[in-house]
Design a protein around this motif. Structure first.
Motif, PDB file in Angstrom:
ATOM      1  N   ALA A 223       1.122  -1.331  -0.314  1.00 62.35           N
ATOM      2  CA  ALA A 223       0.194  -0.154  -0.040  1.00 62.35           C
ATOM      3  C   ALA A 223       0.571   1.511  -0.211  1.00 62.35           C
ATOM      4  O   ALA A 223       0.661   2.367  -0.871  1.00 62.35           O
ATOM      5  N   GLY A 224       1.663   0.993   0.501  1.00 58.49           N
ATOM      6  CA  GLY A 224       2.419   2.204   0.668  1.00 58.49           C
ATOM      7  C   GLY A 224       3.005   2.822  -0.615  1.00 58.49           C
ATOM      8  O   GLY A 224       3.749   3.997  -1.258  1.00 58.49           O
ATOM      9  N   LEU A 225       3.978   1.488  -1.555  1.00 59.20           N
ATOM     10  CA  LEU A 225       4.084   2.072  -3.091  1.00 59.20           C
ATOM     11  C   LEU A 225       3.108   2.776  -3.709  1.00 59.20           C
ATOM     12  O   LEU A 225       3.070   3.487  -4.712  1.00 59.20           O
ATOM     13  N   GLY A 226       2.043   1.708  -3.607  1.00 59.07           N
ATOM     14  CA  GLY A 226       0.777   2.454  -4.782  1.00 59.07           C
ATOM     15  C   GLY A 226      -0.172   0.671  -4.761  1.00 59.07           C
ATOM     16  O   GLY A 226       0.758  -0.007  -5.324  1.00 59.07           O
ATOM     17  N   SER A 227      -1.096   0.330  -4.637  1.00 57.13           N
ATOM     18  CA  SER A 227      -2.370  -1.171  -4.710  1.00 57.13           C
ATOM     19  C   SER A 227      -1.880  -1.437  -6.209  1.00 57.13           C
ATOM     20  O   SER A 227      -1.934  -2.558  -6.368  1.00 57.13           O
ATOM     21  N   TYR A 228      -1.402  -0.115  -7.396  1.00 57.65           N
ATOM     22  CA  TYR A 228      -1.907  -0.493  -8.980  1.00 57.65           C
ATOM     23  C   TYR A 228      -0.810   0.156  -9.249  1.00 57.65           C
ATOM     24  O   TYR A 228      -0.223   0.612  -9.356  1.00 57.65           O
ATOM     25  N   ALA A 229      -0.187  -1.333  -9.981  1.00 60.32           N
ATOM     26  CA  ALA A 229       0.919  -1.413 -11.049  1.00 60.32           C
ATOM     27  C   ALA A 229       1.047  -1.230 -12.317  1.00 60.32           C
ATOM     28  O   ALA A 229      -0.303  -1.379 -12.744  1.00 60.32           O
ATOM     29  N   SER A 240       7.607   0.419 -15.080  1.00 67.81           N
ATOM     30  CA  SER A 240       6.694   0.092 -14.018  1.00 67.81           C
ATOM     31  C   SER A 240       6.176   1.388 -13.107  1.00 67.81           C
ATOM     32  O   SER A 240       7.365   1.822 -13.076  1.00 67.81           O
ATOM     33  N   ARG A 241       5.150   1.666 -13.223  1.00 72.18           N
ATOM     34  CA  ARG A 241       4.544   2.967 -12.203  1.00 72.18           C
ATOM     35  C   ARG A 241       3.299   2.346 -11.325  1.00 72.18           C
ATOM     36  O   ARG A 241       3.001   1.371 -11.779  1.00 72.18           O
ATOM     37  N   PHE A 242       4.020   3.156 -10.963  1.00 73.29           N
ATOM     38  CA  PHE A 242       2.741   2.924  -9.480  1.00 73.29           C
ATOM     39  C   PHE A 242       1.401   3.615  -8.596  1.00 73.29           C
ATOM     40  O   PHE A 242       2.247   4.810  -8.683  1.00 73.29           O
ATOM     41  N   PHE A 243       0.404   3.039  -8.497  1.00 76.50           N
ATOM     42  CA  PHE A 243      -0.948   4.580  -8.503  1.00 76.50           C
ATOM     43  C   PHE A 243      -0.874   3.999  -6.767  1.00 76.50           C
ATOM     44  O   PHE A 243      -1.854   3.041  -6.716  1.00 76.50           O
ATOM     45  N   SER A 244      -1.779   4.471  -6.564  1.00 77.57           N
ATOM     46  CA  SER A 244      -2.613   4.773  -5.032  1.00 77.57           C
ATOM     47  C   SER A 244      -4.137   4.621  -5.285  1.00 77.57           C
ATOM     48  O   SER A 244      -5.287   3.859  -4.893  1.00 77.57           O
ATOM     49  N   GLU A 245      -4.829   5.173  -5.993  1.00 79.84           N
ATOM     50  CA  GLU A 245      -5.690   5.252  -7.635  1.00 79.84           C
ATOM     51  C   GLU A 245      -6.077   4.513  -8.073  1.00 79.84           C
ATOM     52  O   GLU A 245      -5.112   4.609  -9.107  1.00 79.84           O
ATOM     53  N   LYS A 246      -6.888   3.963  -8.766  1.00 80.07           N
ATOM     54  CA  LYS A 246      -7.180   3.018  -9.328  1.00 80.07           C
ATOM     55  C   LYS A 246      -7.712   4.470 -10.733  1.00 80.07           C
ATOM     56  O   LYS A 246      -7.530   3.441 -11.743  1.00 80.07           O
ATOM     57  N   HIS A 247      -8.323   4.832 -10.016  1.00 78.57           N
ATOM     58  CA  HIS A 247      -8.771   5.482 -11.933  1.00 78.57           C
ATOM     59  C   HIS A 247      -7.481   6.424 -12.438  1.00 78.57           C
ATOM     60  O   HIS A 247      -7.080   6.731 -13.492  1.00 78.57           O
ATOM     61  N   TYR A 252      -3.624   6.878 -16.521  1.00 75.97           N
ATOM     62  CA  TYR A 252      -2.126   7.169 -17.283  1.00 75.97           C
ATOM     63  C   TYR A 252      -2.083   5.769 -18.450  1.00 75.97           C
ATOM     64  O   TYR A 252      -1.164   5.735 -19.675  1.00 75.97           O
ATOM     65  N   VAL A 253      -2.965   4.614 -18.023  1.00 80.21           N
ATOM     66  CA  VAL A 253      -2.734   3.720 -18.904  1.00 80.21           C
ATOM     67  C   VAL A 253      -3.537   4.381 -20.065  1.00 80.21           C
ATOM     68  O   VAL A 253      -2.954   3.821 -21.532  1.00 80.21           O
ATOM     69  N   ALA A 254      -4.606   4.988 -20.143  1.00 81.30           N
ATOM     70  CA  ALA A 254      -5.242   6.128 -21.851  1.00 81.30           C
ATOM     71  C   ALA A 254      -4.297   6.645 -22.539  1.00 81.30           C
ATOM     72  O   ALA A 254      -4.196   6.924 -23.374  1.00 81.30           O
ATOM     73  N   LEU A 262      -2.087  -3.081 -16.836  1.00 81.83           N
ATOM     74  CA  LEU A 262      -2.693  -2.510 -15.171  1.00 81.83           C
ATOM     75  C   LEU A 262      -2.515  -4.013 -14.377  1.00 81.83           C
ATOM     76  O   LEU A 262      -3.253  -4.493 -15.281  1.00 81.83           O
ATOM     77  N   ARG A 263      -2.263  -4.014 -13.395  1.00 84.91           N
ATOM     78  CA  ARG A 263      -2.055  -5.202 -12.085  1.00 84.91           C
ATOM     79  C   ARG A 263      -1.918  -4.866 -10.823  1.00 84.91           C
ATOM     80  O   ARG A 263      -1.923  -3.814 -11.215  1.00 84.91           O
ATOM     81  N   SER A 264      -2.255  -5.470 -10.170  1.00 83.92           N
ATOM     82  CA  SER A 264      -1.977  -5.310  -8.724  1.00 83.92           C
ATOM     83  C   SER A 264      -0.983  -5.624  -8.103  1.00 83.92           C
ATOM     84  O   SER A 264       0.293  -6.091  -8.244  1.00 83.92           O
TER      85      SER A 264
END
Length: 283
Positions: A223-229, A240-247, A252-254, A262-264
Motif C-alpha cells: 500500500a505504501g508503494l501504491g496498490s496499482y501497477a 513500472s509505475r505505481f498508483f494509490s488510486e485505480k482511476h 495513465y494507461v489511456a 494494469l495489475r495489482s
C-alpha cells in the motif's frame, strides 16, 4: 522473542560490515520474513542466529537471555534448516532421525515416537527405509524439516527452504509451515520467492547492504508503494509505475503511447524499489 540489538558482523580483512548495526524484534508466534538481494547480509544474520558465526559487536537475545554457543538449553529451543542439503546420502530416512536424536542426547523412549509423528506429519512415514540419495528434492526438504523439529524447538529458522522445488512440493512445504505456525511456533524465513513471503509472512524486514531498510506487513509495504501497477514496454525496456488510486492508473494507461498492463502491485515490486533495482517510479 528473538531480539537483535545493534548487531554487527565484519569478516577478517574486510573494511565493510557484512551486517551493519541491525536491530530487530521477532515476536513469539510470529511468521517473519527476511528479504534481500544476494550479498545483503541475510545468510550472515542466519549464521549468527545459529551460532555458526560470532558477532563482531552487538547482542542477540532469546527470551531476554543473551544467546551464546555454550548455552545448550537455549540452543535447543532454536532449529535451523539450511538452504543447502545437509543430509547423509548413504543413510536411510529413519537413520537420519536417529542420528539427530543421538546428537542431542534424546532418550529412545522420546525420539522414536516423536520421529514417527514427525515423519507422518511431513508425509514421509512410508519412506522410512529409503536411502536419502533416492529421495526427491521435495522429500529431502521435508526430511530436513522433520529433523529440525525433533528437538521440539520454539523457534524455527528457514534459509530458502523451497529453493529448486517444483510448485507442488513448494506448496506442500508452505502448508506444513502454516500448521507449525498455527500451533504457536515462531518462524523466521529467508527466501528469494516474493510470492512465498507475501503468502506466508505477517511481517517482513528488507535487508540491503547489511542494513534493515524497512520492517512492516506485506500489505502495508504494498500500500505504501501504491496498490496499482502499470507496466509499460517502450519497444526496448519495460518500466513500472505505481498508483494509490485505480482511476489514476487508468488515466495513465489511456494516455500512454505504448502497450501497457494494469495489475495489482506485489511484494516483488516493493523489493525491487527498496533495493534499488526498480524498473520505474511511483505516483
Amino acid at each position: 522473542m528473538i531480539e537483535l540489538k545493534g548487531v554487527v558482523k565484519r569478516y577478517p580483512g574486510s573494511k565493510v560490515n557484512a551486517v551493519d548495526n541491525v536491530s530487530l524484534q521477532i515476536h513469539n508466534g510470529e511468521f517473519f520474513g527476511l528479504l534481500g538481494p544476494n550479498g545483503a547480509g541475510k545468510s550472515t544474520i542466519i549464521g549468527m542466529l545459529s551460532t555458526l558465526l560470532l558477532l563482531t559487536d552487538g547482542e542477540i537475545l532469546i527470551e531476554n537471555i543473551p544467546f551464546r554457543r555454550e548455552n545448550m538449553d537455549l540452543k535447543r529451543k532454536l532449529s535451523v534448516v539450511t538452504q543447502h542439503y545437509s543430509l547423509r546420502n548413504d543413510m536411510t530416512v529413519w537413520q537420519i532421525m536417529e542420528l539427530q536424536a543421538r546428537l542431542y542426547g534424546l532418550p529412545k523412549k522420546e525420539w522414536v515416537p516423536r520421529s514417527k509423528e514427525l515423519l507422518t506429519f511431513c508425509g514421509l512415514d512410508s519412506e522410512c527405509k529409503k536411502i536419502v540419495r533416492r529421495l526427491s528434492g521435495g522429500m529431502k526438504r521435508k526430511l530436513m524439516l522433520a529433523r529440525a523439529l525433533l528437538t521440539d524447538p520454539s523457534y524455527l529458522i528457514l534459509d530458502e527452504p523451497t529453493v529448486g522445488l517444483d510448485p507442488t512440493s513448494r506448496r506442500q512445504i508452505w502448508d506444513l509451515l502454516r500448521i507449525l505456525n498455527q500451533q504457536g511456533m515462531t518462524v523466521l524465513l529467508t527466501t528469494h520467492y516474493m510470492d512465498e513471503a507475501q503468502m506466508l509472512c505477517k511481517r517482513i524486514a528488507i535487508v540491503n547492504r547489511g542494513r534493515i531498510t524497512r520492517v512492516d506487513s506485506p500489505e502495508n509495504l504494498i500500500a505504501g508503494l501504491g496498490s496499482y501497477a502499470v507496466d509499460t514496454f517502450d519497444g526496448v525496456h519495460t518500466s513500472s509505475r505505481f498508483f494509490s488510486e485505480k482511476h489514476d492508473a487508468l488515466n495513465y494507461v489511456a494516455e500512454s503511447p505504448y502497450g501497457t498492463t494494469l495489475r495489482s502491485t506485489t511484494l516483488e515490486d516493493v523489493f525491487l524499489e527498496e533495493t534499488g533495482c526498480s524498473l520505474g517510479g511511483s505516483m
